[in-house]
Design a protein around this motif. Structure first.
Motif, PDB file in Angstrom:
ATOM      1  N   VAL A   1      53.450 -40.123  25.720  1.00  0.00           N
ATOM      2  CA  VAL A   1      54.292 -41.065  26.044  1.00  0.00           C
ATOM      3  C   VAL A   1      54.722 -42.294  24.979  1.00  0.00           C
ATOM      4  N   MET A   2      53.264 -43.156  25.536  1.00  0.00           N
ATOM      5  CA  MET A   2      52.246 -44.368  25.524  1.00  0.00           C
ATOM      6  C   MET A   2      52.229 -44.255  23.368  1.00  0.00           C
ATOM      7  N   SER A   3      51.520 -42.945  23.883  1.00  0.00           N
ATOM      8  CA  SER A   3      50.915 -42.685  21.956  1.00  0.00           C
ATOM      9  C   SER A   3      52.170 -42.538  21.049  1.00  0.00           C
ATOM     10  N   ARG A   4      52.764 -41.906  21.560  1.00  0.00           N
ATOM     11  CA  ARG A   4      54.452 -41.698  20.911  1.00  0.00           C
ATOM     12  C   ARG A   4      55.571 -42.761  20.179  1.00  0.00           C
ATOM     13  N   LEU A   5      55.200 -44.229  21.481  1.00  0.00           N
ATOM     14  CA  LEU A   5      56.119 -45.371  21.347  1.00  0.00           C
ATOM     15  C   LEU A   5      55.266 -45.649  20.860  1.00  0.00           C
ATOM     16  N   PHE A   6      53.700 -45.641  20.158  1.00  0.00           N
ATOM     17  CA  PHE A   6      52.918 -46.701  19.292  1.00  0.00           C
ATOM     18  C   PHE A   6      53.671 -46.064  18.108  1.00  0.00           C
ATOM     19  N   TYR A   7      53.308 -45.103  17.668  1.00  0.00           N
ATOM     20  CA  TYR A   7      54.228 -44.670  16.376  1.00  0.00           C
ATOM     21  C   TYR A   7      55.564 -44.390  16.130  1.00  0.00           C
ATOM     22  N   ALA A   8      56.168 -44.446  16.849  1.00  0.00           N
ATOM     23  CA  ALA A   8      57.680 -44.567  16.440  1.00  0.00           C
ATOM     24  C   ALA A   8      57.896 -45.250  16.482  1.00  0.00           C
ATOM     25  N   ARG A   9      57.169 -47.076  16.912  1.00  0.00           N
ATOM     26  CA  ARG A   9      57.235 -48.654  16.788  1.00  0.00           C
ATOM     27  C   ARG A   9      56.668 -49.323  15.212  1.00  0.00           C
ATOM     28  N   LYS A  10      56.221 -48.368  15.000  1.00  0.00           N
ATOM     29  CA  LYS A  10      54.971 -48.554  13.488  1.00  0.00           C
ATOM     30  C   LYS A  10      56.415 -48.030  12.365  1.00  0.00           C
ATOM     31  N   LYS A  11      57.067 -46.669  12.438  1.00  0.00           N
ATOM     32  CA  LYS A  11      57.804 -46.316  12.021  1.00  0.00           C
ATOM     33  C   LYS A  11      59.163 -47.125  11.672  1.00  0.00           C
ATOM     34  N   LEU A  12      59.390 -47.594  12.494  1.00  0.00           N
ATOM     35  CA  LEU A  12      60.668 -48.349  12.812  1.00  0.00           C
ATOM     36  C   LEU A  12      60.800 -50.232  11.924  1.00  0.00           C
ATOM     37  N   GLN A  13      58.798 -50.412  12.762  1.00  0.00           N
ATOM     38  CA  GLN A  13      58.390 -51.702  11.840  1.00  0.00           C
ATOM     39  C   GLN A  13      58.780 -51.565  10.560  1.00  0.00           C
ATOM     40  N   THR A  14      58.434 -49.687  10.080  1.00  0.00           N
ATOM     41  CA  THR A  14      58.484 -50.083   8.123  1.00  0.00           C
ATOM     42  C   THR A  14      60.011 -50.421   7.638  1.00  0.00           C
ATOM     43  N   MET A  15      60.777 -49.346   8.345  1.00  0.00           N
ATOM     44  CA  MET A  15      62.042 -48.986   8.006  1.00  0.00           C
ATOM     45  C   MET A  15      63.091 -50.797   8.390  1.00  0.00           C
ATOM     46  N   LEU A  16      63.129 -51.391   9.341  1.00  0.00           N
ATOM     47  CA  LEU A  16      63.979 -52.370   9.914  1.00  0.00           C
ATOM     48  C   LEU A  16      63.257 -53.929   9.843  1.00  0.00           C
ATOM     49  N   LYS A  17      61.870 -53.849   9.008  1.00  0.00           N
ATOM     50  CA  LYS A  17      61.454 -55.536   8.805  1.00  0.00           C
ATOM     51  C   LYS A  17      62.486 -56.054   8.708  1.00  0.00           C
ATOM     52  N   ASP A  18      62.867 -55.890   7.887  1.00  0.00           N
ATOM     53  CA  ASP A  18      64.067 -56.641   7.120  1.00  0.00           C
ATOM     54  C   ASP A  18      64.821 -57.654   7.930  1.00  0.00           C
ATOM     55  N   VAL A  19      65.610 -56.408   8.533  1.00  0.00           N
ATOM     56  CA  VAL A  19      66.124 -56.840   9.343  1.00  0.00           C
ATOM     57  C   VAL A  19      66.056 -57.738  10.680  1.00  0.00           C
ATOM     58  N   TYR A  20      65.037 -57.289  11.033  1.00  0.00           N
ATOM     59  CA  TYR A  20      64.489 -58.241  12.135  1.00  0.00           C
ATOM     60  C   TYR A  20      64.408 -59.828  11.939  1.00  0.00           C
ATOM     61  N   GLU A  21      63.531 -59.402  10.666  1.00  0.00           N
ATOM     62  CA  GLU A  21      62.952 -60.738  10.197  1.00  0.00           C
ATOM     63  C   GLU A  21      64.103 -61.863   9.268  1.00  0.00           C
ATOM     64  N   ASN A  22      65.271 -61.258   9.645  1.00  0.00           N
ATOM     65  CA  ASN A  22      66.482 -62.080   8.378  1.00  0.00           C
ATOM     66  C   ASN A  22      67.341 -62.481  10.170  1.00  0.00           C
ATOM     67  N   LEU A  23      67.125 -62.162  10.909  1.00  0.00           N
ATOM     68  CA  LEU A  23      68.709 -62.420  11.355  1.00  0.00           C
ATOM     69  C   LEU A  23      68.753 -64.122  11.553  1.00  0.00           C
TER      70      LEU A  23
ATOM     71  N   GLU B   1      54.231 -59.562  17.561  1.00  0.00           N
ATOM     72  CA  GLU B   1      55.239 -60.510  17.797  1.00  0.00           C
ATOM     73  C   GLU B   1      56.689 -59.921  17.072  1.00  0.00           C
ATOM     74  N   ASP B   2      55.403 -59.488  15.728  1.00  0.00           N
ATOM     75  CA  ASP B   2      56.753 -58.854  15.341  1.00  0.00           C
ATOM     76  C   ASP B   2      57.227 -57.328  15.534  1.00  0.00           C
ATOM     77  N   LEU B   3      56.536 -56.549  17.159  1.00  0.00           N
ATOM     78  CA  LEU B   3      57.464 -55.122  17.877  1.00  0.00           C
ATOM     79  C   LEU B   3      58.094 -56.212  18.608  1.00  0.00           C
ATOM     80  N   LEU B   4      57.868 -57.249  19.343  1.00  0.00           N
ATOM     81  CA  LEU B   4      58.690 -57.914  19.804  1.00  0.00           C
ATOM     82  C   LEU B   4      60.111 -58.143  19.554  1.00  0.00           C
ATOM     83  N   LYS B   5      59.590 -58.383  18.530  1.00  0.00           N
ATOM     84  CA  LYS B   5      61.027 -58.690  17.894  1.00  0.00           C
ATOM     85  C   LYS B   5      61.676 -57.547  16.858  1.00  0.00           C
ATOM     86  N   LEU B   6      61.557 -56.581  16.753  1.00  0.00           N
ATOM     87  CA  LEU B   6      62.273 -54.953  16.724  1.00  0.00           C
ATOM     88  C   LEU B   6      62.832 -54.733  18.312  1.00  0.00           C
ATOM     89  N   GLY B   7      61.792 -55.075  19.147  1.00  0.00           N
ATOM     90  CA  GLY B   7      62.565 -54.403  21.034  1.00  0.00           C
ATOM     91  C   GLY B   7      63.775 -55.342  20.877  1.00  0.00           C
TER      92      GLY B   7
END
Lengths: 187, 204
Positions: free
Chosen positions: B182-204, A39-45
């Motif tokens: 591609v899929m492997s890079r996507l996995f890690y890139a998403r994890k990094k962005l998730q860490t940095m942007l979690k507060d942003v997308y959770e407060n939209l 869910e988190d990653l879908l929100k990120l996307g």
């Protein structure tokens, strides 16, 4: 065999199906946070798609213009220079070449006769030369260059030609130039 | 899949092929037409990588010029745009690497992954900020900052997948690697962005 990361990515993007999906979801039972993470990653996307877009390309027509200009300039620079005339021109030029050569020969003979009649008398080859007046030797010219005008494009700089007949010398006197720095001489 | 374009931007394949053939014969007007069709998407893709309008403009120019010089080698095995994408991506990644070397910059590739096992399901939350409503401008700035902290490879796949909406195979063609990578890079890139942007997308 796909790695866990590859299958996880495919699962997030909804690219797993059939037996592969079933097997992976069974594997995910060991990871209770998986669904929340998805869910988190879908929100990120969604966030990236909504806010990640680039601004409009500004000066779009100029963008094209600049590319085409550069292409044409490079092609112009690479184009071979035309050096060989076409056969039809070569054929047309040939009479002119012969005519020019004939004129040069005639001019050469005339110059020879005018410039060195004394040599011809000495050699005794031309008997009617005796009838022509002996040319006066030309006085030595005081100088070989005549300055018609001397001027500067810079209004602050003036140029004056000065000629001395006694010393047989002409000097161009330039006023208004910057002084050379003192350090220049040392270098 | 490559994003849908308008009718004017998305020509019939035959039409595009004809234009490419004319370009291969040296027709600059045909190339001008191709530039017009793809300039916005090319610029947007590069902007999303470099996050700077002027740099994106210059790099898009370089990319199109390189495409013109090598168009004789285009054999039609992929669509023209996929082929162009690869050139643009190479130009951009080369530039980013040069800039990184010249500027002594270093991408922190391990960012956010120090405490994350490859199989971990959630990102650490220690970098999150207190909940607060962000303006659009602030959100964009946060996204820019987060993407700029990714390596070139991670940045490329995340931009092409999440923003451009391309399929794995198209990304692999554009970047020049396998689908698995591609899929492997996507996995890690998403994890990094998730860490940095979690507060942003959770407060939209």
């Amino acid at each position: 065999m796909k790695t866990f990361e590859e299958r996880y990515t495919a699962w997030i993007d909804g690219k797993l199906d059939g037996a592969e999906l079933e097997a992976f979801e069974k594997e995910l039972e060991e990871h209770p946070d998986a669904l929340a993470d998805r869910e988190d990653l879908l929100k990120l996307g969604s966030l990236l798609r909504t806010y990640g877009h680039a601004p409009e390309l500004s000066n779009a027509e100029f963008f094209n213009h600049q590319i085409l200009t550069q292409i044409r300039e490079e092609e112009k620079a690479e184009a071979p220079k035309e050096t060989v005339p076409t056969p039809i021109f070569a054929w047309l030029l040939r009479p002119f070449v012969w005519a020019t050569a004939a004129m040069l020969i005639i001019a050469g003979v005339s110059v020879y006769r005018v410039v060195s009649p004394q040599q011809q008398v000495k050699s005794g080859l031309d008997r009617y030369v005796d009838l022509s007046p002996t040319p006066e030797p030309e006085p030595e010219k005081p100088y070989n260059v005549q300055i018609v005008s001397a001027e500067s494009t810079d209004p602050d700089i003036s140029v004056t030609p000065i000629h001395s007949e006694k010393d047989n010398v002409t000097v161009l006197w330039v006023d208004g130039l910057d002084y050379l720095p003192a350090s220049y001489h040392g270098e | 899949m490559i994003p849908e374009a308008t009718e004017a931007e998305n020509p019939a394949p035959e039409d595009e092929l004809q234009l490419v053939e004319k370009c291969q014969a040296g027709d600059t007007e045909a190339f001008n037409e191709l530039v017009t069709r793809y300039r916005n998407r090319a610029y947007a893709m590069i902007y999303n990588m470099v996050r700077n309008e002027q740099d994106a403009w210059d790099l898009a120019q370089d990319g199109f010029l390189k495409a013109w010089k090598s168009i004789g080698r285009f054999r039609g095995q992929s669509s023209f745009f996929t082929w162009l994408y690869r050139i643009l991506m190479n130009v951009t990644i080369d530039w980013m690497r040069r800039r990184q070397i010249e500027g002594g910059m270093e991408f922190d590739d391990s960012l956010g992954l120090r405490n994350v096992e490859p199989g971990a399901m959630t990102a650490p939350k220690d970098e999150m900020q207190p909940a607060e409503k962000l303006s659009d401008k602030e959100i964009r700035a946060r996204i820019d900052a987060a993407i700029s902290k990714l390596s070139e490879e991670h940045r490329a796949v995340i931009v092409l997948r999440e923003i451009e909406g391309m399929e794995y195979q198209e990304i692999a063609d554009a970047v020049g690697c396998t689908i698995g990578t591609v899929m492997s890079r996507l996995f890690y890139a998403r994890k990094k962005l998730q860490t940095m942007l979690k507060d942003v997308y959770e407060n939209l």
